[in-house]
Every structure is written in C-alpha cells, then in structure tokens.
Design an enzyme around this catalytic site. Structure first.
Site, PDB file in Angstrom:
ATOM      1  CE  LYS A 216      -4.458   0.971   0.300  1.00 16.10           C
ATOM      2  NZ  LYS A 216      -5.582   0.083  -0.062  1.00 16.10           N
TER       3      LYS A 216
HETATM    4  N1  GLU Z   1      -7.098   0.370  -3.277  1.00 18.92           N
HETATM    5  C1  GLU Z   1      -7.921  -0.768  -3.537  1.00 18.92           C
HETATM    6  C2  GLU Z   1      -7.999  -1.665  -2.320  1.00 18.92           C
HETATM    7  O1  GLU Z   1      -7.839  -1.236  -1.209  1.00 18.92           O
HETATM    8  C3  GLU Z   1      -7.490  -1.496  -4.806  1.00 18.92           C
HETATM    9  C4  GLU Z   1      -6.137  -2.109  -4.766  1.00 18.92           C
HETATM   10  C5  GLU Z   1      -5.664  -2.654  -6.104  1.00 18.92           C
HETATM   11  O2  GLU Z   1      -6.463  -2.717  -7.031  1.00 18.92           O
HETATM   12  O3  GLU Z   1      -4.489  -3.016  -6.180  1.00 18.92           O
HETATM   13  O4  GLU Z   1      -8.327  -2.812  -2.418  1.00 18.92           O
END
Ligand code: GLU
Length: 472
Positions: free
Chosen positions: A108
């Site tokens: 993240k």
């Molecule tokens: N930000 C989104 C999540 O928390 C998508 C993450 C992604 O598609 O890699 O799942």
C-alpha cells in the site's frame, strides 16, 4: 470522527484481529510472526517547486508480504496518511489478495496531501515526482509492485504514473502493467471504476443466497425492499448503493457524507443524490429528505444493511453499542475497530469483512494486469465466433420448429460477451467463490463465530501454504 482515545491504532487493530484468528490455527510461532509483520516501509520526502516556492511532501510505500510477487495495493492521497495506516492497509491487501486468489503479495502507498488544495497541473507534477521516487527503487514495477487507485486518487493519477514509468523504462514491453486502474483510453480495463462497488453488490447477493447465514443476522427474504444506509457516496459507496437500488430493489434510506446525512424511509434516488453531491459539494439541501447535521448519528439508525464506505474507524467504541443494523458490509478498509468488532459480535451483528467485501477492486485490477501483459482486450478473439455459433443454433431451432424465438431472447442470446461482460462474470465468480470458502469455515467450526475470523483463517492458511512451499 470521534474515536475513543483508548482504542488501538489501525495497525494494532488489524494485528488483534489477526491474533484472534491464528489462535485457532496450528501455525509454528515463527511462521505466524513472519506473516504478521510488514516486510518494509519506505518513506520518502521530496520537494516540488510550486507557486514560487518549494513544497515538501511525505509519501510511503509499504510492502507487507512478498510470498507472491508482484505485490499489489493502492496509493492513497489524504492528509491523514501515516506509516501506521499504510502498514495496516498493506497487511489487509495481503489477506484480500489471498482470499480472492489474486496472485499477489500485499502492499500500500500513501501521500500526505489534500488533493483539493492543488490545481490539476500541480497534482500532476506532484504525482509524477512521487512516482519517480518509487519507480527508481522498483516500488512501482510490473513484476515487483503494482499500485492502483485508493482514497483521493483515480484513473487520472494512474495514467500519470503509467506514463512516468514508461518514460523511465523506454524499452520495457510490459510497462503498462506497472499500475492498474488506468483509464480505458490508456490501457485500462472496462469495469474497473465500478469494480469495488460491484463486488459489494455481488457479496451481498451471495450472502442472500444462503438462508442459514442470513438467519444468523436475523434476516430473511431477498435483497428486494431491504433498507440500506450507506456512509460515503464516493466511488465505492456510490456504485454499491446504485446497483443495490437499481438492480436488487434495495431501499437506500440514508446517505452519510462529510457535511451531514440525509434520510428518507421511502428510499433515496442514488443517482440524483450523487449529482447533488457533485454539484453542491454535500448532501445538505437534497429535496424531500430529512437532513441531519451530525451525519454519523445515522449509522445508529434502524436499517437492514449498513454499508460503511468512507474511512477507517467509523464504527468504534463511542458508537458500536448503539448500532442497530443486523448486517454490516465493510466497503471501506477497516471501518470497524477491533473494540467495536467485539461489541458488535456480542450483539449478534453479522459483519461481512473488508478483506472480502471490498476485494472487487483488486480482483478487477488483476484482470487489468493480465490484459496488459497479454496485450489484448478480453473477448477480442472469441466474441464474433460465439455470436455466429449462437446464430446457427437459433436458425436451426427455428427451422426445426417452424416458429420464431422471441426478439428479446434472440437479442440477449446472440450478444457475444464483450470485455465488460467478461470482467463482471469473472468478478462475480470470484466473489461467490471467496464467500463460499469463508462461509464453509464459519459454518463448520463452532469456535469460529464470525465471518472476519473465518476470512482470516482462509487467507492466512493460503499465505502460510505459499511460504511453506517456498521452503520457509
Ligand atoms: N485500493 C484498492 C484496495 O484497497 C485497490 C487495490 C488494487 O487494485 O491493487 O483494495
């Protein structure tokens, strides 16, 4: 948002939930620790010259687990971004990907910035500079680390990141797979924007296919007519509420936003509320609905399904006791704190946990990554062939019976699947399959009293199996 000062941080909250689950597993303590910890967090501070002076920004990219690579997870833009939060979100990505069988580790990122403070061209310069810092350390890379949108970012930012990567890797054939959530016109995939909300809808549809599970929440019947309150009408909340209203017959009786909440027991028209929100910057003044300045109070209103789709810790020790909803589906990441989770479990509330409920986004990101690596749109080879075979079947049927099939049947049956139809089908299959793997554990093991623990058991089990096969 008011949160009890005695509550653990987001990362501690995730750790506590993890600990609850591993207590029911037979993992070696070493492996348990290996899975729990966040592998690395990179902090970067960089300067960008804007409006005549240098502004310094702080950003993070955290990698929780590399049992599979690339690692995957969004990039968030918010003033509240911090290391603890990014690490908690990275851990959730690990479990989320394992649960929906997307072959990624968890990661993240975040940038401490309020996107509303900056003009578009300024945001582009800031994003490109942040991307540059991450790209030069392979923290953005098609085979190492693949970001996506999250709170405060969207298609536009992902297109800038992809372009920045391509400029720095001019001969990389798979450059466009370095990030997902790109616009369709810049190598994105149909259905990515709606994906997380669509996944929430599929998750609820699947839950409502199992009367024995619904009974544990004291619910029966179908989604039709169910009273829903949604917190946050951003990309996720809006799509979830819209699909539930328009396709499943749910009544969206309440919408909570930054400036307050609106309530109408007869049901709010989601599309019109969204247009009002975009035009006015809030929900206040929406015609025909009751307005509450203290929006969070509406979380406590009587309803059948509560959808927190805004931010973490929205349901915490200060309000958990007063929550009346028998079913909560966590469209946001971490909207229920560990303490609130305990209270709600005691009250018999069923929670469909974040790591499953909002996994639609990363699932479709996985499809986009595969599309980028294969350099071809889904459905391009087979669509017309499928249509001509269906045409043959209809022609033969009509010849044999001497009757014509109805125009509506023929239109539906003849339509070969395009990319959007295939993406939705793949997403639905994923959401249904993942629910079944969690619910099986929930039903079979009496000591597993909630879906969150069941989800952790399934995903930690898969991560542990991957580590073991790597020889750890
Ligand atoms: N930000 C989104 C999540 O928390 C998508 C993450 C992604 O598609 O890699 O799942």
């Amino acid at each position: 948002m008011l949160q009890h000062t005695s509550e653990p941080s987001f990362r501690q909250s995730v750790d506590m939930m993890f600990t609850r689950a591993v207590a029911l597993m037979d993992l070696s303590p070493g492996l348990e620790e290996k899975i729990r910890v966040c592998n690395s967090t990179y902090t970067v501070r960089f300067g960008v010259k804007l409006r005549g002076r240098i502004h310094t920004f702080t950003g993070y990219r955290s990698v929780h687990s590399e049992h599979m690579e690339p690692v995957k997870g969004g990039i968030r833009y918010a003033m509240s971004v911090n290391q603890d939060e990014v690490e908690a979100l990275a851990a959730l990505m690990t479990y989320k990907c394992a649960l929906v069988e997307a072959p990624f580790g968890g990661s993240k990122g975040g940038l401490c910035i309020d996107p509303k403070d900056w003009e578009e061209d300024e945001l582009e310069r800031i994003t490109r500079r942040f991307a540059y810092e991450l790209i030069k350390r392979d923290l953005i890379h098609p085979s190492q680390n693949v970001p996506a949108p999250d709170m405060g970012t969207g298609e536009r930012e992902m297109a800038w990141i992809a372009d920045q990567f391509a400029r720095m890797h001019t001969s990389e054939l798979n450059a466009r797979a370095c990030v997902t959530g790109k616009p369709l016109t810049a190598h994105g995939i149909a259905g990515r924007v709606e994906a997380t909300g669509r996944g929430v809808q599929y998750a609820l549809q699947e839950f409502f296919r199992h009367p024995e599970d619904m009974k544990r929440a004291g619910l029966d019947g179908s989604l039709d007519g169910k009273r829903v309150i949604v917190q946050g009408l951003g990309n996720v909340g809006y799509h979830a509420a819209k699909f539930l209203e328009e396709e499943d017959g749910c009544r969206i009786i309440g919408v909570i936003e930054r400036d307050g909440a609106i309530f109408d027991p007869a049901g709010l028209p989601v599309e019109r509320v969204r247009q009002h929100l975009i035009g006015q910057g809030g929900v206040r003044g929406f015609p025909g609905a009751k307005y509450l300045a203290e929006g969070a109070r509406l979380l406590e209103e009587d309803c059948d399904i509560l959808i927190p789709a805004a931010f973490e810790a929205a349901i915490n020790l200060t309000n958990a006791e007063r929550i009346q909803a028998p079913l909560i589906i966590e469209a946001a990441n971490g909207p229920v704190t560990a303490g609130a989770d305990e209270i709600l479990r005691r009250k018999g509330c069923v929670i469909i946990p974040d790591m499953y409920a909002n996994a639609g986004g990363v699932t479709v990101s996985y499809f986009e990554w595969v599309k980028n690596l294969s350099h071809i749109r889904f459905g391009r080879m087979q669509r017309r062939q499928e249509e001509s075979r269906h045409r043959m079947l209809i022609d033969e049927l009509e010849r044999l019976t001497g009757k014509s099939v109805s125009a509506t049947f023929s239109e539906k049956f003849l339509k070969g699947a395009d990319e959007l139809a295939l993406v939705r089908s793949g997403l639905e299959d994923t959401m249904r399959g993942a629910y079944q793997s969690i619910a099986e554990v929930w039903r079979a093991r009496p000591e597993v009293t909630d879906l969150r623990t069941a989800a952790y058991l399934v995903s930690i089990g898969r991560v542990a199996a991957a580590y073991k096969s790597l020889g750890l």
